[in-house]
Design a protein around this motif. Structure first.
Motif, short mmCIF file in Angstrom:
data_model
loop_
_atom_site.label_atom_id
_atom_site.label_comp_id
_atom_site.label_asym_id
_atom_site.label_seq_id
_atom_site.Cartn_x
_atom_site.Cartn_y
_atom_site.Cartn_z
N LEU A 75 11.92 37.66 4.47
CA LEU A 75 12.40 36.31 4.18
C LEU A 75 12.78 36.19 2.70
O LEU A 75 11.97 36.47 1.81
N CYS A 90 10.56 47.16 15.01
CA CYS A 90 11.27 46.10 15.72
C CYS A 90 11.89 46.67 16.98
O CYS A 90 12.03 47.87 17.15
N THR A 134 7.11 43.63 15.85
CA THR A 134 7.19 42.25 15.34
C THR A 134 8.33 41.47 15.95
O THR A 134 8.60 40.35 15.55
N SER A 135 9.04 42.07 16.89
CA SER A 135 10.11 41.35 17.58
C SER A 135 9.96 41.56 19.07
O SER A 135 9.82 42.68 19.53
N ALA A 183 17.22 41.75 15.60
CA ALA A 183 17.03 40.43 15.02
C ALA A 183 16.89 40.55 13.51
O ALA A 183 16.14 41.38 13.01
N THR A 184 17.60 39.68 12.78
CA THR A 184 17.57 39.73 11.33
C THR A 184 16.17 39.52 10.79
O THR A 184 15.71 40.21 9.87
N HIS A 185 15.43 38.58 11.38
CA HIS A 185 14.12 38.25 10.83
C HIS A 185 13.12 39.40 10.94
O HIS A 185 12.12 39.43 10.23
N CYS A 186 13.42 40.34 11.84
CA CYS A 186 12.50 41.46 12.01
C CYS A 186 12.76 42.54 10.97
O CYS A 186 11.85 43.23 10.53
N ARG A 226 12.55 33.68 16.10
CA ARG A 226 11.44 34.03 15.21
C ARG A 226 10.18 33.25 15.56
O ARG A 226 10.19 32.04 15.71
N GLY A 227 9.10 33.99 15.74
CA GLY A 227 7.82 33.37 16.01
C GLY A 227 7.58 33.02 17.46
O GLY A 227 6.56 32.44 17.79
#
Length: 750
Positions: free
Chosen positions: A633, A613, A660-661, A626-629, A682-683
């Motif tokens: 989930l 990340c 991924t981020s 970023a948390t999502h990285c 995210r995304g």
């Protein structure tokens, strides 16, 4: 080629008043023999890397004084004529008046007059019409004395070669003079004449050496009428103040002057032999100028057995000398590692810098140093060196004069009682010259320095990367100051970014070793001012090269080996630190940087070893991501995370790793600082969640994080500047950023 990069061998050394040597009791002989003998000194016992000459050994050597001080050398070729170098007398294209010059003859030491020493005024100075600059050749001059010299045991002319004279390549000849013994290190009193043995190099061999980049990244084209003498490995040479002096070779019991000391690239540097003006090609010019003088110069016939000496082949194998220092079998296995053992103290780590000298921190010995003399227990001191079966004894301790109050000068030199024999297992580290420029982005290593605790784990894991001097200078709080130029001065701080350290750097003291083409240089010493979790600053060693050379007379200073400065080479222009650097220089970005170093706050966040990340450094010990990285989930388990600083984008990632981020959104303020405006949703790589709503949470968690006061919108540079476009200025609103903060801790290697 820039003229200022050439070093004509001239320096002003204040000598005695020429009146001291006036021989009013002596008058020149009224009847000199017409068949003047030459090149035969009285029988006697027999520069840089040279030694004191014996009185009377070189009776043709003279000292040329300008307004009473030694400036150049010369050689007596006839009672009324002296041969020297044109560049000694031509300044800005103008020939200096002869009335300002005098010639000191028969002098072995300029501190006290000797029997037979006397002064003659100069009546005329003659240089070739085609002389313009020293590097363009014809660097020869004739001085006509106002009255003939008084010949005797210490004053005799040298023989001159005819135009057909051929000096055999490889012949050992001798250069003499009273110039510097090292670069910018004048000959000390009593200014005894120095002699050094040099080997004649053929044109092809010399041109081969000068065709390789060396000091100042320059090559040089030899011209007809130039002669080279010296050694590929350097360390013996003429130097500033020797200009105009003779290079003489013995043939058939006579000494012939083969060359006139002209110029060089530094003094005694590897693959940079001295350049001399060949005397033989100037026979016709010399004869024309001295026509009518009785007696005049003598041009003896060369012995028959030498007239057809071997000629150098046009295509000769090029033998280039490699550095004799700085070779290690692998990082961490340092063959120059030295431990100084002092009774009652912990071992002090230093480095071998020559066969006889060890460099170490003076702070190890300050409690033993006094103004009364050497430490009383110096006989009990020992030095441990690699592959040596027993400890070496110490003969002398020389602390730096500023060591007690200046951390950047925390240095001392220890002389070994017996020089050691160098080998693959025991060799000195290379030291940089003053103009050495260690390139930002260079990968360096740390080595033990001083009395720190032993490192846990192999020292080979201690790696560092040099960062920009501009960023380093401003990072340490020099608000609004002018940044020292980096390209070739070596005076700015060196910065090492922590990569894989065995423990926090504050636990131990380190020196910085940087490698260039397989050769290791001692680039910096530990600066006491550095904290733990921020890039380390080292005091550069370049500025101490002259002091080390002066004390040791043999330390291995080596030329720069890597010259690909790229964009970083533009750091020679004047730059100024932005005004807001009191919070760790947040948001500072170097303007002229290579792409991989554009964003010094970016971090690589390696998650569970399988993906990467992008994080951003918001305080010395905290990275925002970023948390999502980072978190999967629905998962509540924190994975194993590693954070790498200062290398984002510098190294290609393995194919199994994916970023991924997307990078955060950064915008620049009017004051020049960069601000983190948002984090990628995210995304998406185009939509960003604003950071400002998270100010309270970030501030509460990270006390050192710095938020700019609300002083208007960010400053947008003109179109094409590759900064944030105007339409992004209001990047805020839902959704809220999903963020986490990572507390950095040092990685302890077992």
């Amino acid at each position: 080629m820039s003229q200022h990069l050439l070093l004509p061998l001239v320096i002003l050394v204040i000598g005695p008043d020429p009146g001291t040597f006036q021989d009013s009791a002596f008058s020149p002989s009224q009847e000199e023999p017409e068949d003047l003998d030459c090149g035969r000194p009285e029988p006697s016992a027999r520069i840089m890397g040279g030694s004191d000459a014996q009185p009377g050994t070189w009776p043709w050597q003279v000292s040329l004084h300008h307004w009473g001080g030694h400036v150049c050398g010369g050689s007596l070729i006839a009672p009324s004529w002296v041969l020297s170098a044109a560049h000694c007398f031509v300044s800005n294209g103008t020939l200096e008046p002869a009335s300002e010059w005098s010639v000191l003859l028969g002098v072995h030491s300029q501190d006290e007059p000797q029997d037979g020493a006397h002064v003659r005024e100069v009546a005329a100075i003659l240089v070739p019409d085609n002389y313009t600059r020293v590097e363009l050749g014809s660097d020869v001059a004739l001085l006509r004395l106002a009255s003939p010299a008084r010949l005797g045991p210490t004053v005799r002319p040298v023989c001159l070669p005819r135009a057909s004279h051929r000096f055999t390549h490889g012949t050992s000849c001798w250069a003499t003079g009273a110039g510097d013994v090292l670069e910018a290190d004048p000959l000390p009193r009593p200014w005894v004449l120095q002699e050094v043995e040099l080997r004649l190099l053929g044109e092809a061999a010399c041109q081969c050496l000068y065709s390789r980049p060396g000091p100042f990244n320059l090559t040089f084209q030899l011209l007809p009428g130039m002669l080279c003498a010296g050694y590929p490995e350097g360390r013996k040479d003429t130097c500033q103040g020797d200009s105009g002096g003779p290079l003489v070779c013995e043939e058939g019991g006579r000494w012939f002057q083969a060359g006139i000391t002209s110029f060089g690239f530094g003094c005694g540097r590897r693959n940079r032999p001295g350049v001399f003006t060949a005397v033989a090609p100037h026979e016709a010019w010399i004869r024309t100028q001295v026509m009518g003088s009785v007696p005049g110069p003598v041009f003896p016939t060369q012995p028959l057995e030498l007239q057809s000496g071997p000629r150098e082949p046009m295509e000769e194998n090029c033998t280039v000398a490699l550095p004799e220092c700085g070779k290690a079998p692998r990082p961490g296995a340092w063959p120059w590692e030295a431990q100084v053992m002092v009774p009652g103290s912990k071992p002090c780590h230093g480095a071998l810098v020559s066969e006889s000298w060890v460099l170490a921190p003076a702070s190890c010995f300050l409690d033993r140093i006094s103004s009364d003399g050497p430490p009383r227990d110096l006989n009990a001191w020992r030095v441990l060196l690699p592959s040596r079966p027993r400890a070496e004894r110490v003969a002398r301790l020389v602390p730096h004069e500023n060591a007690s109050w200046d951390d950047a000068s925390d240095l001392a030199l220890l002389q070994l009682r017996v020089p050691v024999n160098l080998s693959a297992a025991l060799r000195p580290v290379c030291l940089p010259y003053l103009e050495h420029y260690f390139l930002p982005g260079s990968r360096c290593r740390l080595a033990r320095w001083g009395r720190g605790e032993p490192a846990s784990g192999p020292s080979a894991l201690l790696e560092a990367e040099l960062l920009s001097g501009w960023w380093c200078h401003c990072l340490y709080g020099h608000q609004g100051e002018t940044v020292p130029p980096q390209g070739g001065g070596g005076g700015g701080p060196l910065l090492g970014e922590r990569r894989e350290a065995g423990r926090c750097w504050n636990d131990s003291r380190w020196s910085l070793l940087c490698r260039e083409e397989g050769t290791w240089f001692l680039a910096g010493i530990r600066d006491f001012s550095s904290g733990c979790l921020r890039p380390r600053a080292f005091s550069p060693l370049q500025t101490h090269g002259p002091w080390i050379s002066h004390v040791t007379r043999g330390a291995y200073l080596e030329d720069q080996l890597v010259w690909d400065w790229g964009l970083e080479g533009g750091e020679t222009e004047i730059q100024t630190c932005p005004p807001h650097t009191e919070h760790g220089a947040c948001g500072l970005r170097q303007k002229a940087a290579q792409m991989e170093h554009l964003w010094p706050w970016l971090a690589e966040v390696h998650v569970a070893g399988d993906h990467v990340c992008t994080g951003i450094l918001v305080a010395p010990g905290w990275v925002l991501a970023a948390t999502h990285c980072v978190l999967r989930l629905g998962s509540t388990t924190v994975p194993y995370i590693e954070v790498y600083l200062g290398r984002a984008g510098a190294n290609p990632l393995p194919q199994s790793h994916q970023v991924t981020s997307a990078p955060p959104l950064l915008c620049q303020t009017e004051g020049g600082s960069w601000v983190l405006m948002g984090m990628a949703i995210r995304g998406s790589r185009e939509l960003f969640a604003a950071i400002s709503p998270e100010e309270a949470w970030i501030s509460q968690t990270v006390g050192e994080a710095h938020f700019l006061p609300p002083s208007g919108p960010p400053y947008w540079s003109p179109e094409g500047s590759n900064l944030c476009p105007l339409g992004m200025a209001g990047a805020s609103g839902p959704p809220r950023a999903a963020l986490l903060l990572l507390l950095l801790t040092p990685l302890i290697q077992g």
